[in-house]
Design a protein around this motif. Structure first.
Motif, PDB file in Angstrom:
ATOM      1  N   TYR A  97      -1.137   0.612  -5.018  1.00 33.42           N
ATOM      2  CA  TYR A  97      -0.514   0.233  -4.418  1.00 33.42           C
ATOM      3  C   TYR A  97       0.260  -0.039  -5.583  1.00 33.42           C
ATOM      4  O   TYR A  97      -0.203  -0.190  -7.023  1.00 33.42           O
ATOM      5  CB  TYR A  97      -1.757  -1.088  -4.498  1.00 33.42           C
ATOM      6  CG  TYR A  97      -3.000  -1.126  -3.662  1.00 33.42           C
ATOM      7  CD1 TYR A  97      -2.707  -1.088  -2.097  1.00 33.42           C
ATOM      8  CD2 TYR A  97      -4.078  -0.146  -4.089  1.00 33.42           C
ATOM      9  CE1 TYR A  97      -3.823  -0.668  -1.582  1.00 33.42           C
ATOM     10  CE2 TYR A  97      -4.798   0.405  -3.633  1.00 33.42           C
ATOM     11  CZ  TYR A  97      -4.801  -0.570  -1.362  1.00 33.42           C
ATOM     12  OH  TYR A  97      -5.604   0.512  -0.512  1.00 33.42           O
ATOM     13  N   ARG A  98       1.398  -1.159  -4.486  1.00 31.00           N
ATOM     14  CA  ARG A  98       2.125  -1.660  -6.281  1.00 31.00           C
ATOM     15  C   ARG A  98       2.533  -2.940  -6.061  1.00 31.00           C
ATOM     16  O   ARG A  98       2.448  -4.149  -4.846  1.00 31.00           O
ATOM     17  CB  ARG A  98       4.189  -1.107  -5.367  1.00 31.00           C
ATOM     18  CG  ARG A  98       4.690  -1.730  -6.200  1.00 31.00           C
ATOM     19  CD  ARG A  98       6.059  -1.196  -5.669  1.00 31.00           C
ATOM     20  NE  ARG A  98       6.267   0.806  -6.015  1.00 31.00           N
ATOM     21  CZ  ARG A  98       6.442   0.801  -6.895  1.00 31.00           C
ATOM     22  NH1 ARG A  98       6.985   0.272  -8.263  1.00 31.00           N
ATOM     23  NH2 ARG A  98       6.850   1.951  -7.354  1.00 31.00           N
ATOM     24  N   LEU A 119       1.845   7.765   0.044  1.00 37.36           N
ATOM     25  CA  LEU A 119       3.387   8.787  -0.826  1.00 37.36           C
ATOM     26  C   LEU A 119       2.023   9.502  -1.420  1.00 37.36           C
ATOM     27  O   LEU A 119       2.797  10.788  -1.774  1.00 37.36           O
ATOM     28  CB  LEU A 119       3.929   8.049  -1.152  1.00 37.36           C
ATOM     29  CG  LEU A 119       4.263   7.087  -1.020  1.00 37.36           C
ATOM     30  CD1 LEU A 119       5.448   5.885  -1.897  1.00 37.36           C
ATOM     31  CD2 LEU A 119       5.775   7.392  -0.055  1.00 37.36           C
ATOM     32  N   ASP A 157       0.978  -0.991  -0.529  1.00 37.89           N
ATOM     33  CA  ASP A 157      -0.182   0.308   0.255  1.00 37.89           C
ATOM     34  C   ASP A 157       1.186   1.214   0.101  1.00 37.89           C
ATOM     35  O   ASP A 157       1.892   1.877   0.883  1.00 37.89           O
ATOM     36  CB  ASP A 157      -0.612  -0.159   1.635  1.00 37.89           C
ATOM     37  CG  ASP A 157      -1.757   1.129   1.298  1.00 37.89           C
ATOM     38  OD1 ASP A 157      -2.413   1.428   0.336  1.00 37.89           O
ATOM     39  OD2 ASP A 157      -2.854   1.054   1.739  1.00 37.89           O
ATOM     40  N   GLU A 158       1.015   2.375  -0.728  1.00 37.85           N
ATOM     41  CA  GLU A 158       1.427   3.057  -1.428  1.00 37.85           C
ATOM     42  C   GLU A 158       1.065   4.263  -1.206  1.00 37.85           C
ATOM     43  O   GLU A 158       0.709   5.675  -1.226  1.00 37.85           O
ATOM     44  CB  GLU A 158       2.679   2.971  -2.763  1.00 37.85           C
ATOM     45  CG  GLU A 158       3.117   1.875  -2.469  1.00 37.85           C
ATOM     46  CD  GLU A 158       4.683   2.059  -3.770  1.00 37.85           C
ATOM     47  OE1 GLU A 158       3.712   2.563  -4.947  1.00 37.85           O
ATOM     48  OE2 GLU A 158       5.686   1.675  -3.208  1.00 37.85           O
TER      49      GLU A 158
END
Lengths: 94, 105
Positions: free
Chosen positions: A45-46, A31, A27-28
């Motif tokens: 997300y990544r 950022l 979960d980004e």
């Protein structure tokens, strides 16, 4: 709905459709807090995913397979998804 | 004009086009920024559509292209990919080859 529930639902769908041998969802969203895309409440997300089902598929088709597995979550839960989709062989050091 | 027809004409009428959030000069999203910078670094001219300024296109391009997110890069009428794929292709040199071949065709 909590952020971890959302990741669990993503993982369940990807697991069901693609039977990955490796799957990491990061979960980004933090950022991107505050920028225009974050206002909808959907997350960033990544995804790192390894599956035999990607064999013989170009990157475009692999990404489409991921989007298809996630289905309407792409509209309801996910604002942005960075994808690394590999076959088991591609993860071996050369 | 119907929005699907407008999208089709934009894709067919430009050898290279990026549908992005913002513009190459003023990108409004990091993914759009990276993809447009990669195209610019190929040294070719390309068209852009700011989907934030065109809500109909933003709404309908994902259905047209079967691709849910932005940016979307098209070369010679074909979807090349979003940010991740475009960046991978740029790093391998494939994007430069494809873009320059399209621009010089």
């Amino acid at each position: 709905m909590s952020a971890s529930d959302r990741i669990e639902r993503m993982r369940a769908r990807l697991h069901q459709a693609l039977r990955p041998t490796v799957m990491d969802v990061v979960d980004e969203s933090h950022l991107h807090a505050g920028h225009v895309g974050a206002q909808s409440g959907r997350g960033h997300y990544r995804l790192h995913i390894v599956s035999r089902q990607f064999e013989g598929l170009l990157p475009l088709a692999r990404h489409r397979a991921v989007y298809e597995a996630l289905g309407e979550m792409m509209q309801t839960d996910i604002h942005a998804l960075s994808i690394q989709a590999l076959t088991p062989e591609e993860t071996q050091p050369r | 004009m119907d929005v699907m027809e407008r999208i089709k004409q934009t894709i067919e009428g430009n050898r290279i086009v990026i549908f992005m959030k913002g513009t190459p000069q003023f990108p409004q999203c990091g993914f759009s920024m990276r993809a447009s910078q990669a195209l610019a670094a190929c040294g070719v001219e390309f068209a852009h559509v700011d989907v934030l300024a065109d809500p109909d296109v933003r709404q309908n391009l994902p259905r047209f292209s079967n691709w849910p997110t932005f940016p979307q890069v098209f070369i010679n009428g074909e979807l090349v990919g979003g940010c991740d794929i475009v960046m991978e292709m740029y790093q391998s040199g494939e994007l430069q080859r494809l873009a320059q071949a399209a621009a010089n065709a």
